[in-house]
Write an enzyme that holds these catalytic residues in place. Structure first.
Site, PDB file in Angstrom:
ATOM      1  NE  ARG A  27      -3.448  -0.141   2.911  1.00  0.00           N
ATOM      2  CZ  ARG A  27      -4.748  -0.063   2.654  1.00  0.00           C
ATOM      3  NH1 ARG A  27      -5.339  -1.041   2.024  1.00  0.00           N
ATOM      4  NH2 ARG A  27      -5.452   0.972   3.034  1.00  0.00           N
ATOM      5  CD1 TRP A  75       2.662   6.584   1.533  1.00  0.00           C
ATOM      6  CD2 TRP A  75       1.122   8.187   1.795  1.00  0.00           C
ATOM      7  NE1 TRP A  75       2.679   7.376   0.416  1.00  0.00           N
ATOM      8  CE2 TRP A  75       1.748   8.365   0.542  1.00  0.00           C
ATOM      9  CE3 TRP A  75       0.116   9.087   2.169  1.00  0.00           C
ATOM     10  CZ2 TRP A  75       1.402   9.387  -0.330  1.00  0.00           C
ATOM     11  CZ3 TRP A  75      -0.220  10.108   1.302  1.00  0.00           C
ATOM     12  CH2 TRP A  75       0.420  10.248   0.072  1.00  0.00           C
ATOM     13  CG  ASN A 101      -5.845   4.333   6.328  1.00  0.00           C
ATOM     14  OD1 ASN A 101      -5.449   5.404   5.873  1.00  0.00           O
ATOM     15  ND2 ASN A 101      -6.167   3.305   5.577  1.00  0.00           N
ATOM     16  CE  LYS A 490       1.039   1.956 -14.619  1.00  0.00           C
ATOM     17  NZ  LYS A 490      -0.326   1.806 -14.179  1.00  0.00           N
ATOM     18  CD  GLU A 493       2.366   4.198 -11.499  1.00  0.00           C
ATOM     19  OE1 GLU A 493       1.947   4.554 -10.402  1.00  0.00           O
ATOM     20  OE2 GLU A 493       1.628   3.681 -12.362  1.00  0.00           O
ATOM     21  CG  HIS A 509      -0.904  21.968 -31.508  1.00  0.00           C
ATOM     22  ND1 HIS A 509      -1.137  23.010 -32.374  1.00  0.00           N
ATOM     23  CD2 HIS A 509      -1.531  20.884 -32.036  1.00  0.00           C
ATOM     24  CE1 HIS A 509      -1.912  22.579 -33.368  1.00  0.00           C
ATOM     25  NE2 HIS A 509      -2.156  21.301 -33.183  1.00  0.00           N
TER      26      HIS A 509
HETATM   27  C1  F6R Z   1      -1.113   3.967 -11.156  1.00  0.00           C
HETATM   28  C2  F6R Z   1      -2.190   3.736 -10.229  1.00  0.00           C
HETATM   29  C3  F6R Z   1      -2.937   4.913  -9.733  1.00  0.00           C
HETATM   30  C4  F6R Z   1      -4.389   4.535  -9.430  1.00  0.00           C
HETATM   31  C5  F6R Z   1      -5.111   5.696  -8.758  1.00  0.00           C
HETATM   32  C6  F6R Z   1      -6.575   5.365  -8.500  1.00  0.00           C
HETATM   33  O1  F6R Z   1      -0.526   2.778 -11.584  1.00  0.00           O
HETATM   34  O2  F6R Z   1      -2.443   2.627  -9.854  1.00  0.00           O
HETATM   35  O3  F6R Z   1      -2.875   5.975 -10.620  1.00  0.00           O
HETATM   36  O4  F6R Z   1      -5.026   4.193 -10.618  1.00  0.00           O
HETATM   37  O5  F6R Z   1      -4.497   5.982  -7.541  1.00  0.00           O
HETATM   38  O6  F6R Z   1      -6.694   4.234  -7.712  1.00  0.00           O
HETATM   39  P1  F6R Z   1      -7.976   3.330  -7.744  1.00  0.00           P
HETATM   40  O7  F6R Z   1      -8.048   2.680  -9.081  1.00  0.00           O
HETATM   41  O8  F6R Z   1      -7.808   2.352  -6.631  1.00  0.00           O
HETATM   42  O9  F6R Z   1      -9.138   4.250  -7.539  1.00  0.00           O
END
Ligand code: F6R
Length: 615
Positions: A27, A75, A101, A490, A493, A509
């Site tokens: 997570r 986090w 959380n 992708k 990140e 553009h």
């Molecule tokens: C990128 C990724 C994030 C999620 C975003 C939304 O690989 O996984 O951009 O897509 O945080 O998360 P969900 O889909 O759980 O709402």
């Protein structure tokens, strides 16, 4: 985002907490801690900054043991990642420990009120107000502990999932939820809490999904639940169908690689579930909802964040093209603040892997207040999104542990294809023969993805040429424009290589200024015959003229692209509408090997969280 685990039962809580926390590592977190009620009557707390291994080491040096405990991976939101800001947090006397959380939004007011009453705070977190508030409410001994928790939570505004233990109540674990996910794992003579099912999947098969505003009291023998006003709630126990192996690496070097490889199976499962032998699409309760809504629908609004938003962009194109309904896509974080004006009979489609993304959920709630019906596309059974939707479409991708979404994204693309076909049929915009043709094409996609996966070593060799570049540009048109955005996301990140996704027609553009002999330009060039193909080739020529380094995802045997690009990732052809399902896999592999060659921690990219449960 933060992860919570808790245990009460006959066994030593510590290894169980650590095991659950390991399973929550995906997570995203920056520190970790546990609180354990020890046999000597003390409530002992250990915390460490950084990886869970640091906490494990501390627990080896100075072991703890006890049959009641809570654990947390943090986090940081309020206060830097540090030992003092890590959870669990305790009250002044060290009798109450809490893990949290979410965000307690009115914590400053609560804190100054408690400080005025003599409470001494140690951290900068919002969470610390919770144990102090409970301590304050218990001071005169007039209320029970559970009543004090409920009273404290009636004062707290914001979002929370909480695990709370008391030093002098050695066999009770309290849990509460409002806006952040929390489940109770029901065992035999022992109980767990966790932020999500995979954390305790190998320990229990039965779970209770807490609802907002519920407080649970877990004892080894059973679970009692009440609302914040004290009204008892009958726990609804559900059996988990996921297998524990689904949350394991199964011999792959990372979860992400495993999940990339799972895509053919995921899509096959969804097709088996939703496409009949006659080639007709059936989406269960979503079909029923669509049947009731289809005729009078004025507009569709797709809401999502991140990767799921790109799936929504793809869905929009299909819904407009096939079902003929005006459709827009918006980010959860924008929609909720843009004072949207929606015509009557607007259908909202919310997309989320986790079903817990705060901005997506807030937008769904806003849309519901505007009397929209909501279809939720989601990968987690029992998630908040599915519970708050009028109809839910479960993308059967199984637990996605790698932080960067792969198989859940493909499953979202397929969900949109199925949704658009069903809606088009219901509105009479598509006949049964076309539906059969499309579902037959979909049935061939898993094999197509297999072919791309078989070329993973070729993709790795291509990455070897480019992984050291500082920037990359991704170009696509129409159905492959969202895929260009997804490929760039992708890559950045997981590999931290800066990457921009662009609609190829937009290149002139602005971003064309970036092109030189050092810039890799990843171009999505399938299929070979469609309305935008020639335009795409022209865009590639423009890149070539400026010495850009073209990496083309192109149809097997596409001679034009072979002549134009420095590197080609060949992919099997399908119809234009479904080409994203195959092309995205090539881009996932390219990002993967860039990240691997750059030595990145692929499953846990820095600063990212799998499930973004705060704004
Ligand atoms: C990128 C990724 C994030 C999620 C975003 C939304 O690989 O996984 O951009 O897509 O945080 O998360 P969900 O889909 O759980 O709402």
């Amino acid at each position: 985002m933060c992860g919570i685990v808790g245990y009460v039962g006959p066994r030593n809580a510590v290894p169980l907490l650590l095991e659950g926390m390991q399973r929550l590592e995906y997570r995203g977190y920056d520190s970790a801690g546990v609180a354990v009620r020890q046999a000597d009557g003390r409530l002992a707390v250990r915390k460490r900054v950084g990886r869970l291994a640091n906490l494990e080491e501390a627990l080896e040096t100075e072991p703890l043991a006890g049959q009641l405990g809570i654990g947390h991976t943090r986090w940081a939101t309020h206060g830097e990642p540090s030992e003092v800001n890590s959870h669990p947090h305790v009250d002044c006397a060290g009798n109450i420990a809490a893990v949290h959380n979410g965000i307690i939004e009115n914590y400053l007011a609560l804190r100054s009120d408690l400080e005025a009453k003599g409470h001494v705070f140690r951290s900068q977190t919002d969470t610390e107000v919770i144990p102090h508030l409970i301590e304050e409410l218990l001071k005169d001994g007039a209320v029970s502990r559970s009543a004090a928790i409920r009273q404290a939570l009636r004062q707290a505004q914001g979002a929370y999932a909480l695990g709370i233990v008391f030093r002098d109540e050695p066999a009770v674990l309290y849990a509460a939820r409002c806006g952040s996910p929390l489940i109770v794992g029901v065992g035999e003579g022992e109980q767990f809490i966790a932020s999500d099912v995979p954390a305790i999947l190998n320990r229990v098969k039965q779970v209770i999904y807490l609802n907002d505003g519920e407080v649970a009291e877990l004892r080894p023998a059973g679970v009692a639940m009440a609302k914040l006003d004290g009204t008892p709630v009958q726990p609804e126990i559900k059996t988990v169908t996921l297998r524990a192996e689904a949350a394991e690496r199964a011999g792959f070097e990372t979860f992400m690689l495993k999940e990339i490889h799972e895509q053919p199976r995921v899509l096959r499962t969804m097709l088996e579930t939703h496409v009949g032998k006659d080639g007709a699409v059936n989406l269960g309760e979503v079909s029923d909802l669509l049947a009731a809504e289809a005729a009078g629908l004025q507009r569709i609004v797709i809401l999502a964040c991140g990767t799921a938003y790109y799936a929504g962009m793809y869905g929009r194109l299909l819904l407009e093209a096939w079902a003929g309904i005006p459709c827009e896509t918006d980010l959860g974080s924008e929609f909720r603040y843009r004072h949207p004006r929606l015509p009557e009979r607007t259908l909202v489609v919310a997309v989320s892997q986790s079903g817990e993304t705060a901005d997506t959920l807030a937008s769904v709630r806003l849309a519901r207040r505007m009397e929209c019906k909501v279809v939720g596309i989601c990968n987690v059974a029992g998630s908040t999104l599915l519970r708050e939707s009028d109809g839910g479409l479960l993308t059967q991708a199984g637990p996605e542990i790698g932080v960067a979404s792969t198989k859940a994204f493909s499953a979202q693309l397929l969900a949109f294809a199925l949704l658009a076909i069903r809606l088009a049929r219901l509105r009479g915009a598509m006949d049964a023969a076309r539906e059969r043709e499309l579902t037959a094409a979909l049935a061939r996609i898993p094999d197509g993805i297999h072919r791309v996966l078989e070329r993973q070593d070729d993709v790795r060799r291509i990455s070897q040429k480019y992984y050291e570049c500082y920037n990359a540009l991704y170009l696509g048109r129409r159905f492959n424009y969202p895929i260009a955005l997804e490929g760039a996301l992708k890559n950045k990140e997981i590999s931290y290589q800066h990457a921009e996704g662009y609609a190829a027609g937009e290149m002139k553009h602005g971003p064309i200024a970036l092109i030189n002999e050092f810039l890799p330009v990843v171009c999505l060039c399938t299929p070979t015959a469609d309305e935008v193909r020639d335009k795409m080739v022209s865009n590639l020529k423009e890149v070539e003229a400026r010495k850009g380094r073209i990496i083309a995802v192109a149809a097997e045997g596409d001679a034009t692209l072979q002549g134009l690009a420095q590197d080609v990732i060949p992919v099997p052809e399908t119809i234009e509408e479904f080409s994203p399902l195959i092309n995205v896999v090539a881009l996932q592999l390219f990002a993967y090997y860039n990240a691997k060659l750059r030595g990145a921690d692929i499953d846990k990219p820095r600063n990212l969280a799998k499930s973004v449960t705060v704004e």
